[in-house]
Design a protein around this motif. Structure first.
Motif, PDB file in Angstrom:
ATOM      1  N   UNK A 155       0.804  -1.134   0.076  1.00 33.26           N
ATOM      2  CA  UNK A 155       0.072  -0.066   0.009  1.00 33.26           C
ATOM      3  C   UNK A 155       0.872   1.367   0.073  1.00 33.26           C
ATOM      4  N   UNK A 156       1.775   1.014   0.650  1.00 30.49           N
ATOM      5  CA  UNK A 156       2.752   2.417   0.891  1.00 30.49           C
ATOM      6  C   UNK A 156       3.496   2.462  -0.281  1.00 30.49           C
ATOM      7  N   UNK A 157       3.937   1.618  -1.063  1.00 29.31           N
ATOM      8  CA  UNK A 157       4.984   1.707  -2.345  1.00 29.31           C
ATOM      9  C   UNK A 157       4.047   2.038  -3.426  1.00 29.31           C
ATOM     10  N   UNK A 158       2.880   1.813  -3.435  1.00 32.39           N
ATOM     11  CA  UNK A 158       1.983   1.745  -4.633  1.00 32.39           C
ATOM     12  C   UNK A 158       2.634   1.056  -5.936  1.00 32.39           C
ATOM     13  N   UNK A 159       2.716   1.851  -7.120  1.00 30.24           N
ATOM     14  CA  UNK A 159       3.267   1.309  -8.257  1.00 30.24           C
ATOM     15  C   UNK A 159       4.850   1.106  -8.230  1.00 30.24           C
ATOM     16  N   UNK A 160       5.401   1.578  -7.131  1.00 36.39           N
ATOM     17  CA  UNK A 160       6.801   1.439  -7.107  1.00 36.39           C
ATOM     18  C   UNK A 160       7.144  -0.295  -6.454  1.00 36.39           C
ATOM     19  N   UNK A 161       8.224  -0.725  -6.957  1.00 39.80           N
ATOM     20  CA  UNK A 161       8.541  -1.963  -6.581  1.00 39.80           C
ATOM     21  C   UNK A 161       9.231  -2.158  -5.051  1.00 39.80           C
ATOM     22  N   UNK A 162       8.867  -3.073  -4.493  1.00 41.95           N
ATOM     23  CA  UNK A 162       9.079  -3.213  -3.141  1.00 41.95           C
ATOM     24  C   UNK A 162      10.693  -3.464  -3.023  1.00 41.95           C
ATOM     25  N   UNK A 163      11.428  -3.369  -2.017  1.00 41.94           N
ATOM     26  CA  UNK A 163      12.703  -3.828  -1.922  1.00 41.94           C
ATOM     27  C   UNK A 163      12.881  -5.146  -1.790  1.00 41.94           C
ATOM     28  N   UNK A 164      13.972  -5.946  -1.853  1.00 43.47           N
ATOM     29  CA  UNK A 164      14.159  -7.172  -1.660  1.00 43.47           C
ATOM     30  C   UNK A 164      13.928  -7.693  -0.053  1.00 43.47           C
ATOM     31  N   UNK A 165      13.356  -8.997   0.017  1.00 44.38           N
ATOM     32  CA  UNK A 165      12.749  -9.152   1.301  1.00 44.38           C
ATOM     33  C   UNK A 165      13.382 -10.188   1.685  1.00 44.38           C
ATOM     34  N   UNK A 200      11.958 -15.098  -6.972  1.00 47.39           N
ATOM     35  CA  UNK A 200      10.594 -14.498  -6.784  1.00 47.39           C
ATOM     36  C   UNK A 200       9.376 -15.310  -6.690  1.00 47.39           C
ATOM     37  N   UNK A 201       8.523 -14.759  -5.836  1.00 47.69           N
ATOM     38  CA  UNK A 201       7.352 -15.454  -5.534  1.00 47.69           C
ATOM     39  C   UNK A 201       6.139 -14.708  -5.523  1.00 47.69           C
ATOM     40  N   UNK A 202       4.945 -15.174  -6.312  1.00 48.67           N
ATOM     41  CA  UNK A 202       3.935 -14.493  -6.391  1.00 48.67           C
ATOM     42  C   UNK A 202       2.840 -14.267  -5.269  1.00 48.67           C
ATOM     43  N   UNK A 203       2.202 -13.374  -5.068  1.00 51.05           N
ATOM     44  CA  UNK A 203       1.337 -13.282  -4.008  1.00 51.05           C
ATOM     45  C   UNK A 203      -0.069 -13.367  -4.453  1.00 51.05           C
ATOM     46  N   UNK A 204      -0.953 -13.673  -3.234  1.00 52.88           N
ATOM     47  CA  UNK A 204      -2.423 -13.636  -3.756  1.00 52.88           C
ATOM     48  C   UNK A 204      -2.906 -12.116  -2.962  1.00 52.88           C
ATOM     49  N   UNK A 205      -3.881 -11.778  -3.490  1.00 52.04           N
ATOM     50  CA  UNK A 205      -4.892 -10.325  -2.873  1.00 52.04           C
ATOM     51  C   UNK A 205      -6.129 -10.983  -2.633  1.00 52.04           C
ATOM     52  N   UNK A 224     -13.613 -12.826  -3.537  1.00 49.09           N
ATOM     53  CA  UNK A 224     -12.385 -13.027  -4.771  1.00 49.09           C
ATOM     54  C   UNK A 224     -11.102 -13.044  -4.539  1.00 49.09           C
ATOM     55  N   UNK A 225     -10.262 -14.023  -4.881  1.00 49.86           N
ATOM     56  CA  UNK A 225      -9.029 -14.167  -4.671  1.00 49.86           C
ATOM     57  C   UNK A 225      -8.315 -14.154  -6.208  1.00 49.86           C
ATOM     58  N   UNK A 226      -7.283 -12.982  -6.113  1.00 50.76           N
ATOM     59  CA  UNK A 226      -6.526 -12.377  -7.250  1.00 50.76           C
ATOM     60  C   UNK A 226      -5.220 -12.883  -6.966  1.00 50.76           C
ATOM     61  N   UNK A 227      -4.223 -12.878  -8.286  1.00 48.50           N
ATOM     62  CA  UNK A 227      -3.043 -12.785  -7.998  1.00 48.50           C
ATOM     63  C   UNK A 227      -2.418 -11.311  -7.742  1.00 48.50           C
ATOM     64  N   UNK A 228      -1.399 -11.336  -6.780  1.00 46.39           N
ATOM     65  CA  UNK A 228      -0.738  -9.988  -6.312  1.00 46.39           C
ATOM     66  C   UNK A 228       0.325  -9.812  -6.805  1.00 46.39           C
ATOM     67  N   UNK A 229       1.195  -8.895  -6.700  1.00 48.08           N
ATOM     68  CA  UNK A 229       2.388  -8.516  -7.174  1.00 48.08           C
ATOM     69  C   UNK A 229       3.514  -9.919  -6.955  1.00 48.08           C
ATOM     70  N   UNK A 230       4.444  -9.949  -7.897  1.00 50.69           N
ATOM     71  CA  UNK A 230       5.545 -10.918  -7.717  1.00 50.69           C
ATOM     72  C   UNK A 230       6.645 -10.070  -6.835  1.00 50.69           C
ATOM     73  N   UNK A 231       7.017 -10.621  -5.812  1.00 50.64           N
ATOM     74  CA  UNK A 231       8.079 -10.167  -4.833  1.00 50.64           C
ATOM     75  C   UNK A 231       9.442 -10.915  -4.836  1.00 50.64           C
ATOM     76  N   UNK A 232      10.495 -10.299  -4.587  1.00 49.95           N
ATOM     77  CA  UNK A 232      11.823 -10.790  -4.604  1.00 49.95           C
ATOM     78  C   UNK A 232      12.340 -11.131  -2.961  1.00 49.95           C
ATOM     79  N   UNK A 233      12.471 -12.363  -2.946  1.00 51.13           N
ATOM     80  CA  UNK A 233      12.796 -12.895  -1.574  1.00 51.13           C
ATOM     81  C   UNK A 233      14.163 -13.368  -1.252  1.00 51.13           C
ATOM     82  N   UNK A 234      15.091 -12.698  -0.496  1.00 49.64           N
ATOM     83  CA  UNK A 234      16.520 -13.261  -0.189  1.00 49.64           C
ATOM     84  C   UNK A 234      16.419 -14.418   0.317  1.00 49.64           C
ATOM     85  N   UNK A 235      17.317 -15.539  -0.156  1.00 51.92           N
ATOM     86  CA  UNK A 235      17.434 -16.781   0.190  1.00 51.92           C
ATOM     87  C   UNK A 235      18.645 -17.027   0.651  1.00 51.92           C
TER      88      UNK A 235
END
Length: 310
Positions: free
Chosen positions: A77-87, A129-134, A298-309
């Motif tokens: 919500x805070x980042x909006x259209x801007x990509x999130x940092x790696x997580x 990269x892992x996709x989320x649900x919304x 309604x379950x939708x696909x959310x953004x795909x995020x980058x996770x540090x492994x």
């Protein structure tokens, strides 16, 4: 250089057992970033905006799946259209399905030490990269309603640990014989109407519907195996077990699914799905409980995020 931003949940069960953990994490982090202890959703949203302003390199989360879901929701919500940092997922929770899927091991302190060491050396972070649900503006990886949500409601009322979940299952086993009213309040069928985008509708009686973007489910069981061939979709499962047969069919069904047999269940992969049943029913996203505002979720696909492994 932008650094590491840590969000830690002092209310997670494992962090409650170790209330000084945030101080240890802060010591390990040193001058490499900032640690925020969040006590409320409002605080979490403020931290998300602050970390966005500071352009942190890595968002590290200390807590279980519920904490991760709430944190990611606030940051999306805070980042909006801007990509999130790696997580980076440090752990620190009771339910750690995402951490298991990412193959991350060790105590939160150990994971953070490896993260800081690599960040200090300027090395490349291994990422996945892992996709989320919304669902209704909330983000996560594993959705469930029906029996899945009913069980969690009882589990959280007792405020127990993994052993408590086993004891609750044993209580349900006994209730199937001696307290059938209690048993039916937890284990019951609903008439579901599933409408997947681009697929055939399903109209069935079922105990629960679960949707996931993660292959491994609770307890590390490789349950959502269709995801391997559908990386841009979620897998949804309708569990069609008769309540009276639940206790013996469930373990057989799980064992069958792991070996590739679909017993008493129907599976679909889709980018979104509408799930219609009772209004006001509980549902869960990564262990957090919500109430359906109407008959349709309604379950939708959310953004795909980058996770540090690491």
């Amino acid at each position: 250089m932008p650094g590491i931003g840590i969000v830690t949940n002092p209310h997670s069960k494992l962090n409650k057992r170790n209330p000084e953990r945030h101080k240890v994490l802060g010591y390990i982090l040193g001058q490499r970033g900032q640690l925020a202890v969040t006590h409320s959703l409002d605080e979490l949203q403020s931290v998300a905006l602050e970390f966005k302003e500071k352009q942190v390199d890595v968002l590290a989360i200390n807590g279980g799946d519920g904490t991760i879901s709430l944190t990611l929701t606030a940051f999306i919500r805070a980042y909006g259209e801007q990509p999130l940092p790696r997580i980076a997922i440090l752990g620190g929770g009771t339910i750690n399905v995402l951490r298991t899927n990412l193959g991350i091991r060790g105590r939160p302190e150990d994971v953070l030490f490896r993260l800081v060491e690599l960040h200090s050396a300027g090395g490349e972070f291994p990422v996945r990269k892992v996709p989320t649900l919304e669902v209704d503006g909330n983000y996560g990886f594993l959705f469930g309603d029906g029996v899945a949500a009913n069980f969690l409601e009882l589990f959280y009322k007792n405020k127990t640990n993994a052993l408590g979940s086993v004891l609750l299952l044993l209580k349900l086993c006994a209730a199937s014989i001696f307290d059938r009213e209690f048993f039916r309040s937890v284990i019951n069928n609903r008439n579901y109407h599933l409408r997947p985008a681009g697929g055939r509708p399903l109209n069935e009686d079922a105990l629960s519907v679960m949707c996931s973007t993660l292959r491994l489910g609770p307890m590390g069981i490789p349950y959502f195996n269709l995801l391997a061939g559908n990386p841009d979709k979620m897998e949804c499962i309708s569990f069609q077990i008769e309540p009276s047969k639940f206790l013996w069919q469930l373990p057989v069904m799980v064992a069958g699914a792991v070996s590739g047999m679909n017993l008493w269940q129907k599976r679909i992969c889709a980018p979104s799905v509408e799930i219609e049943a009772d209004s006001g029913r509980p549902y869960t996203i990564d262990g957090e409980l919500f109430k359906a505002a109407g008959e349709t979720i309604t379950v939708n696909m959310g953004p795909r995020l980058e996770f540090v492994t690491i």
